[in-house]
Design a protein around this motif. Sequence first.
Motif, mmCIF file in Angstrom:
data_model
loop_
_atom_site.group_PDB
_atom_site.id
_atom_site.type_symbol
_atom_site.label_atom_id
_atom_site.label_comp_id
_atom_site.label_asym_id
_atom_site.label_seq_id
_atom_site.Cartn_x
_atom_site.Cartn_y
_atom_site.Cartn_z
ATOM 1 N N TYR A 1 0.827 -1.211 0.000
ATOM 2 C CA TYR A 1 0.000 0.000 0.000
ATOM 3 C C TYR A 1 0.860 1.260 0.000
ATOM 4 C CZ TYR A 1 -3.116 3.706 1.405
ATOM 5 O OH TYR A 1 -3.805 4.904 1.445
ATOM 6 N N THR A 2 0.482 2.207 -0.842
ATOM 7 C CA THR A 2 1.098 3.530 -0.874
ATOM 8 C C THR A 2 -0.022 4.555 -1.030
ATOM 9 O OG1 THR A 2 3.093 2.653 -1.924
ATOM 10 C CG2 THR A 2 2.770 5.033 -2.012
ATOM 11 N N SER A 3 -0.038 5.554 -0.200
ATOM 12 C CA SER A 3 -1.126 6.540 -0.196
ATOM 13 C C SER A 3 -1.232 7.247 -1.545
ATOM 14 C CB SER A 3 -0.894 7.573 0.902
ATOM 15 O OG SER A 3 -1.810 8.651 0.775
ATOM 16 N N PRO A 4 -2.428 7.335 -2.124
ATOM 17 C CA PRO A 4 -2.591 8.060 -3.394
ATOM 18 C C PRO A 4 -2.258 9.540 -3.282
ATOM 19 C CG PRO A 4 -4.725 7.479 -2.462
ATOM 20 C CD PRO A 4 -3.697 6.741 -1.665
ATOM 21 N N LEU A 5 -2.393 10.090 -2.075
ATOM 22 C CA LEU A 5 -2.070 11.500 -1.906
ATOM 23 C C LEU A 5 -0.585 11.762 -2.133
ATOM 24 C CD1 LEU A 5 -3.059 14.323 -1.263
ATOM 25 C CD2 LEU A 5 -2.742 13.817 1.172
ATOM 26 N N LEU A 6 0.269 10.779 -1.830
ATOM 27 C CA LEU A 6 1.705 10.931 -2.084
ATOM 28 C C LEU A 6 1.968 11.087 -3.585
ATOM 29 C CD1 LEU A 6 3.206 8.255 0.338
ATOM 30 C CD2 LEU A 6 2.993 10.712 0.724
ATOM 31 N N PHE A 7 1.247 10.307 -4.400
ATOM 32 C CA PHE A 7 1.408 10.436 -5.858
ATOM 33 C C PHE A 7 0.888 11.789 -6.330
ATOM 34 C CE2 PHE A 7 1.592 5.800 -5.482
ATOM 35 C CZ PHE A 7 2.653 5.509 -6.339
ATOM 36 N N ALA A 8 -0.244 12.231 -5.784
ATOM 37 C CA ALA A 8 -0.774 13.542 -6.168
ATOM 38 C C ALA A 8 0.223 14.643 -5.835
ATOM 39 C CB ALA A 8 -2.105 13.786 -5.463
ATOM 40 N N GLU A 9 0.867 14.528 -4.674
ATOM 41 C CA GLU A 9 1.829 15.555 -4.260
ATOM 42 C C GLU A 9 3.053 15.582 -5.180
ATOM 43 O OE1 GLU A 9 1.079 15.873 0.574
ATOM 44 O OE2 GLU A 9 2.440 14.343 -0.200
ATOM 45 N N ILE A 10 3.585 14.406 -5.515
ATOM 46 C CA ILE A 10 4.797 14.404 -6.335
ATOM 47 C C ILE A 10 4.491 14.873 -7.759
ATOM 48 C CG2 ILE A 10 4.646 11.987 -7.066
ATOM 49 C CD1 ILE A 10 7.817 14.003 -6.162
ATOM 50 N N TYR A 11 3.302 14.546 -8.284
ATOM 51 C CA TYR A 11 2.949 15.048 -9.613
ATOM 52 C C TYR A 11 2.700 16.553 -9.581
ATOM 53 C CZ TYR A 11 2.747 10.467 -11.844
ATOM 54 O OH TYR A 11 3.089 9.249 -12.387
ATOM 55 N N ALA A 12 2.188 17.065 -8.470
ATOM 56 C CA ALA A 12 2.040 18.516 -8.333
ATOM 57 C C ALA A 12 3.403 19.191 -8.352
ATOM 58 C CB ALA A 12 1.294 18.851 -7.043
ATOM 59 N N ARG A 13 4.372 18.584 -7.673
ATOM 60 C CA ARG A 13 5.725 19.154 -7.635
ATOM 61 C C ARG A 13 6.396 19.078 -9.009
ATOM 62 N NH1 ARG A 13 7.945 15.895 -2.493
ATOM 63 N NH2 ARG A 13 9.825 17.184 -2.744
#
Length: 587
Positions: free
Chosen positions: A526-538
């Motif tokens: 499991y990896t939080s989807p919010l982490l992916f959203a944050e890195i794509y925002a960056r």
Amino acid sequence: MNLRGPVRIAEAVLDVERYELLRDGERVPLERLPMELLILMASRSGQLVTRADIVKTLWGGSPFRDTDTSINTAIRKIRVAVGEDPEHPRNLLTVKGKGYRLEVVQIAVPDLPPIAPPPPVRVLVLPFRDRSESADLQGLCDALADETSANLGALNPDKVSMIARTTAARYRDTPRSIAEIAQELGLDYVIEGAVSCSEGRVRVLAQLVRCIDQAQIWAGAREAAAHGVLDIQRDLGMSLATELSPSLSEQQDRMLARRLPIDPSAHDAFLRGRYYWTRRVHFDAGFAAHHALSVEDFIRARGYFETAIERDPTYALGYVGLSNVYGATAAHGCYPSSQGYPRARETALRALELDDGLPEAHQALAGVYYFYDWDWRRAEEEFLEALRLNPNHAETSRLYARLLLVQGREAEGRAQFERAERADPLAFEGSRVFGLVQAGHYEEVAHSSLVAGNGERSPLVYQLLATAFEVQGHHEDAVEATAEALTRCGEFTRAESIRTIFRQSGYDAVLQWYLHDLVARGRRGYTSPLLFAEIYARLRNADEMYRWLDIALAERSPRMCELRTNPWFQRYRSTHRFREIEKRVGY
């Protein structure tokens, strides 16, 4: 102007800490927007507050709102509330084409000052010393000091102000004398203790020392096998209370006693769980999850809390500990929300069923309402109840401050951070910096780091510095702050890898490396989807960012409740699509 006390405005008195406006001693109802605007102008007494300042503070600079009409309406309501004639104002003046100026703001002074009650005595519980030759009792020592401090803080907050454990930890094995420590922190009393183990029996010794003359007010020795760990806390509390007042009331006695379980081994297990819990929980959740920092401390803490409940099923604090672990493992991205927060709610409610006067239980339930339900009203009610029961509980003030900042109530949030600072002066640095990052004051974060120097700052401070530097485009500083945070967490290889990638290929390559690492971890578990959203925002990949935000919404990722203050999304906040996501969260 620093609004540390009530101020007078025309015919009214504004109390920022109580978030209250009074006229003739009666509370004047004022909606949130006018109240926030009034606080903003009062804090700049006599200075021009431009419309641009107001829009930035109250709406985050959003160009998509009819702010002119809202400001005009709020100004009119403020003038009526403070007793001004809206047609001919004297105190709240309009500067044509510019903004407003609030005049004649005076500190409210009672006509006949009452005799002030004596200030609460300030008490520090030093880390207990491990004097065992064969067993490692340092975890128990730290947790015992922590729990003793918590008990005393709940005993009589009007008379006793406890300095929090994180400040006390700075004085472990210090060469400083009690007099020197007392001078640094403004203390009245210090509690010292030691734990030893001989032939399987744990022995606890403690003393209460008056700082002004180094006099020993009370001393005692107990063995844990004979309810020693529990009794010594009770004796310490009673000795201190007796020193402060002629007698310990029956109500105070019950307040202290109900924190203690029937079985002393349950309490021992709880203390050990608290040791691992506090060691792990003071990381920025996004940073910790993103870099896959070890969750072993959470696992150990949960095991000890479960043992505490097995030994004594009526022990409310044991259920609080479990609620904290279930919630935090989800917030730190270890498991989906659906696996953590329903159980966090269940155990918090069980703790309240056993003891509805336990402030930690109200704080645990507030965390569920905040991070999982996104129910700001009920979360605030529980935070306020926890603070009513124990105003010295710094953890509640810190978390409540985060909720206030998410709601745009920055003045109140800062007041709560100041409240936490008074209870926990040395550890407040990380909390204060977190508040500055949430409020978007990135330059202030960077400046404070340069002024403060390195010293003994925690990994959390460097995690937050890295965020502030990256948002401002100071990429080399961001890399160094990230590497320093990881180094202080024992992640030496990862820290050096980040430095190497940046030197060879630049910051975009570092972000791509972060993304590849997340993808690889996502395949394994499991990896939080919010982490992916944050890195794509960056990485400025808006399409992928929104795709992952939709997944995070569907999953109710805990940190979505702080979407509005999450620094990685600041460049997208003015867009229609992002505002729609905020509405779905409940803003």
